[in-house]
Design a protein around this motif. Structure first.
Motif, mmCIF file in Angstrom:
data_model
loop_
_atom_site.group_PDB
_atom_site.id
_atom_site.type_symbol
_atom_site.label_atom_id
_atom_site.label_comp_id
_atom_site.label_asym_id
_atom_site.label_seq_id
_atom_site.Cartn_x
_atom_site.Cartn_y
_atom_site.Cartn_z
ATOM 1 N N HIS A 127 40.845 15.443 -6.711
ATOM 2 C CA HIS A 127 40.408 15.407 -8.016
ATOM 3 C C HIS A 127 38.946 15.799 -8.549
ATOM 4 C CE1 HIS A 127 44.212 13.217 -7.584
ATOM 5 N NE2 HIS A 127 44.402 13.478 -8.964
ATOM 6 N N ALA A 128 38.116 15.587 -7.686
ATOM 7 C CA ALA A 128 36.671 15.775 -7.871
ATOM 8 C C ALA A 128 35.961 17.068 -7.119
ATOM 9 C CB ALA A 128 35.947 14.558 -7.495
ATOM 10 N N ALA A 129 36.762 17.381 -6.135
ATOM 11 C CA ALA A 129 35.921 18.535 -5.157
ATOM 12 C C ALA A 129 36.358 19.752 -5.913
ATOM 13 C CB ALA A 129 36.926 18.369 -3.793
ATOM 14 N N ARG A 130 35.670 20.797 -5.269
ATOM 15 C CA ARG A 130 36.064 22.357 -5.625
ATOM 16 C C ARG A 130 36.500 22.960 -4.503
ATOM 17 N NH1 ARG A 130 30.106 24.593 -6.806
ATOM 18 N NH2 ARG A 130 29.974 23.647 -5.065
ATOM 19 N N GLY A 131 37.130 23.893 -4.959
ATOM 20 C CA GLY A 131 38.071 24.606 -3.885
ATOM 21 C C GLY A 131 37.076 25.636 -3.041
ATOM 22 N N LEU A 132 37.311 25.669 -1.787
ATOM 23 C CA LEU A 132 36.600 26.616 -0.833
ATOM 24 C C LEU A 132 37.482 27.780 -0.307
ATOM 25 C CD1 LEU A 132 34.483 24.069 1.319
ATOM 26 C CD2 LEU A 132 33.797 25.247 -0.778
ATOM 27 N N PRO A 133 36.911 28.972 -0.116
ATOM 28 C CA PRO A 133 37.605 30.179 0.428
ATOM 29 C C PRO A 133 38.143 29.918 1.635
ATOM 30 C CG PRO A 133 35.559 30.776 -0.711
ATOM 31 C CD PRO A 133 35.643 29.501 -0.679
ATOM 32 N N ILE A 134 39.248 30.184 2.241
ATOM 33 C CA ILE A 134 39.943 30.068 3.570
ATOM 34 C C ILE A 134 40.162 31.355 4.154
ATOM 35 C CG2 ILE A 134 40.591 27.547 3.105
ATOM 36 C CD1 ILE A 134 43.383 28.421 2.671
ATOM 37 N N ALA A 135 40.088 31.342 5.540
ATOM 38 C CA ALA A 135 40.583 32.593 6.099
ATOM 39 C C ALA A 135 41.228 32.066 7.597
ATOM 40 C CB ALA A 135 39.505 33.626 6.349
ATOM 41 N N PHE A 136 41.836 32.744 8.102
ATOM 42 C CA PHE A 136 42.646 32.390 9.653
ATOM 43 C C PHE A 136 42.197 33.175 10.737
ATOM 44 C CE2 PHE A 136 45.245 30.626 5.902
ATOM 45 C CZ PHE A 136 45.229 29.321 6.632
ATOM 46 N N ARG A 137 42.261 32.692 11.859
ATOM 47 C CA ARG A 137 41.792 33.329 13.147
ATOM 48 C C ARG A 137 42.971 33.753 14.039
ATOM 49 N NH1 ARG A 137 38.970 28.635 14.004
ATOM 50 N NH2 ARG A 137 36.976 29.852 13.319
ATOM 51 N N GLY A 138 43.040 34.775 14.669
ATOM 52 C CA GLY A 138 43.871 34.777 15.843
ATOM 53 C C GLY A 138 45.200 34.761 15.571
ATOM 54 N N TYR A 139 45.741 35.844 14.633
ATOM 55 C CA TYR A 139 47.091 35.655 14.177
ATOM 56 C C TYR A 139 47.871 37.097 14.300
ATOM 57 C CZ TYR A 139 45.777 36.754 9.430
ATOM 58 O OH TYR A 139 45.238 37.446 8.507
ATOM 59 N N ARG A 140 49.111 37.178 14.253
ATOM 60 C CA ARG A 140 49.733 38.440 14.076
ATOM 61 C C ARG A 140 50.289 38.383 12.500
ATOM 62 N NH1 ARG A 140 54.478 37.952 17.943
ATOM 63 N NH2 ARG A 140 54.066 35.864 17.745
ATOM 64 N N SER A 141 50.423 39.672 12.018
ATOM 65 C CA SER A 141 50.982 39.830 10.792
ATOM 66 C C SER A 141 51.871 40.978 10.398
ATOM 67 C CB SER A 141 49.652 40.064 9.711
ATOM 68 O OG SER A 141 50.122 40.424 8.677
ATOM 69 N N TRP A 142 53.014 40.764 9.991
ATOM 70 C CA TRP A 142 54.042 41.701 9.687
ATOM 71 C C TRP A 142 53.895 42.011 8.134
ATOM 72 C CZ3 TRP A 142 54.722 38.142 13.051
ATOM 73 C CH2 TRP A 142 55.454 38.380 14.516
ATOM 74 N N ARG A 143 53.279 43.050 7.802
ATOM 75 C CA ARG A 143 53.087 43.389 6.504
ATOM 76 C C ARG A 143 54.352 44.350 5.964
ATOM 77 N NH1 ARG A 143 46.922 44.929 7.842
ATOM 78 N NH2 ARG A 143 46.308 42.831 7.889
ATOM 79 N N ARG A 144 54.657 44.105 4.704
ATOM 80 C CA ARG A 144 55.867 44.533 4.016
ATOM 81 C C ARG A 144 56.055 46.036 4.194
ATOM 82 N NH1 ARG A 144 58.368 42.757 -0.625
ATOM 83 N NH2 ARG A 144 56.287 41.548 -1.103
ATOM 84 N N GLY A 145 57.267 46.146 4.781
ATOM 85 C CA GLY A 145 57.736 47.645 5.431
ATOM 86 C C GLY A 145 57.412 48.150 6.823
ATOM 87 N N ALA A 146 56.660 47.257 7.582
ATOM 88 C CA ALA A 146 56.011 47.499 8.737
ATOM 89 C C ALA A 146 57.059 46.929 9.821
ATOM 90 C CB ALA A 146 54.485 46.887 8.986
ATOM 91 N N ALA A 147 57.280 47.708 10.782
ATOM 92 C CA ALA A 147 57.970 47.481 11.923
ATOM 93 C C ALA A 147 57.380 46.838 12.852
ATOM 94 C CB ALA A 147 58.733 48.748 12.602
ATOM 95 N N ALA A 148 56.227 46.851 13.310
ATOM 96 C CA ALA A 148 55.554 46.081 14.195
ATOM 97 C C ALA A 148 54.335 45.173 13.643
ATOM 98 C CB ALA A 148 55.009 47.069 15.074
#
Length: 218
Positions: free
Chosen positions: A179-200
Motif C-alpha cells: 500500500h505504501a511501497a513503489r514497484g521495482l523492475p524485475i528480471a529472471f535469470r537462467g531460464y528457457r523461453s518458448w517465444r510465440r511460433g518458435a519450435a525450440a
C-alpha cells in the motif's frame, strides 16, 4: 532492478508482462508497476478440460494445472509477512462469468490486501522486497521471521484474492507494504523461453519474459 529465479518448476505462460507495457497491470497502485503473472501450461493449455462451463459458467479450480503447483522462493531472504486463510475462488474463463466479477473489482480494491493478493508471502531480499500472491489456502509453509533459501518451497499456487484462474502473481517493491511501497523492475535469470511460433526454446541468462512467452527454469 531485482533479479530473481523463476519461482516454480515446469512450463508457465507469462501474462501482464512489463515487457509489453508499464504499468503492467494498468496501475501503479499497490506497487504493481512491474508485476508479472504466470499460469502453468501444458501443450499451450492451462487445463486439460474444456466443456460448456468453460464457455458459459464458472469452473472448479482443480481443473487447472497451476492449482496446487509448488511455489518456490525466487531468492534467498527473510520472510517479512504471511497471509493465509483466504478461500480459493471458482475459475472464470468464460466472458459471461467474468462480467459480474469485473463489476466487483472496485469493492475488492477498497477491501485491501487480502482481497487483492489473497494468500501471500512477502520476502525481504538484499535489494528490495518481493510479494508472491494468490496462493492456495492452507498451503503456506513459512512464517514471518524465517530465513529461506532460493528454491525453498513457500506454498502452492491457488486462486485466492483478485484472481479469475489459478496463477502466480509476483512483484518487487522498495518496501514491505504494497500500500505504501513503489514497484521495482524485475528480471529472471537462467531460464528457457518458448517465444510465440518458435519450435525450440531459447536459453536466457537474464531477461524479462515477454507477453505470452512460455518459460521454464533451466
Amino acid at each position: 532492478m531485482v533479479v530473481l529465479e523463476l519461482p516454480f518448476q515446469g512450463t508457465w505462460q507469462v501474462r501482464n508482462s512489463p515487457a509489453r507495457r508499464v504499468p503492467s497491470h494498468g496501475t501503479h497502485l499497490f506497487a504493481t508497476t512491474y508485476a508479472m503473472d504466470f499460469v502453468e501450461v501444458r501443450d499451450g493449455r492451462t487445463s486439460a478440460t474444456r466443456d460448456w462451463r468453460t464457455m458459459l459458467a464458472t469452473e472448479p479450480v482443480e481443473r487447472f494445472y497451476a492449482f496446487g503447483a509448488p511455489i518456490l522462493a525466487p531468492a534467498a531472504g527473510r520472510v517479512v509477512s504471511v497471509h493465509d486463510g483466504e478461500p480459493d475462488l471458482v475459475a472464470r474463463r468464460s466472458p459471461a462469468a467474468q462480467v459480474p466479477y469485473a463489476l466487483t473489482q472496485a469493492s475488492r480494491a477498497r477491501a485491501g490486501g487480502p482481497a487483492l493478493a489473497g494468500n501471500h508471502v512477502v520476502l525481504a531480499l538484499a535489494d528490495g522486497y518481493v510479494l508472491l500472491a494468490h496462493l492456495r489456502r492452507g498451503s503456506v509453509e513459512v512464517r514471518a521471521g524465517d530465513q529461506v533459501a532460493v528454491g525453498q518451497r513457500l506454498g502452492a499456487c491457488g486462486n485466492s484474492g483478485n484472481s479469475t484462474q489459478p496463477h502466480l502473481h509476483i512483484q518487487a517493491m522498495d518496501g514491505p507494504d504494497a500500500h505504501a511501497a513503489r514497484g521495482l523492475p524485475i528480471a529472471f535469470r537462467g531460464y528457457r523461453s518458448w517465444r510465440r511460433g518458435a519450435a525450440a526454446p531459447v536459453e536466457v541468462s537474464t531477461g524479462v519474459p515477454g507477453e505470452a512467452e512460455v518459460v521454464a527454469p533451466r
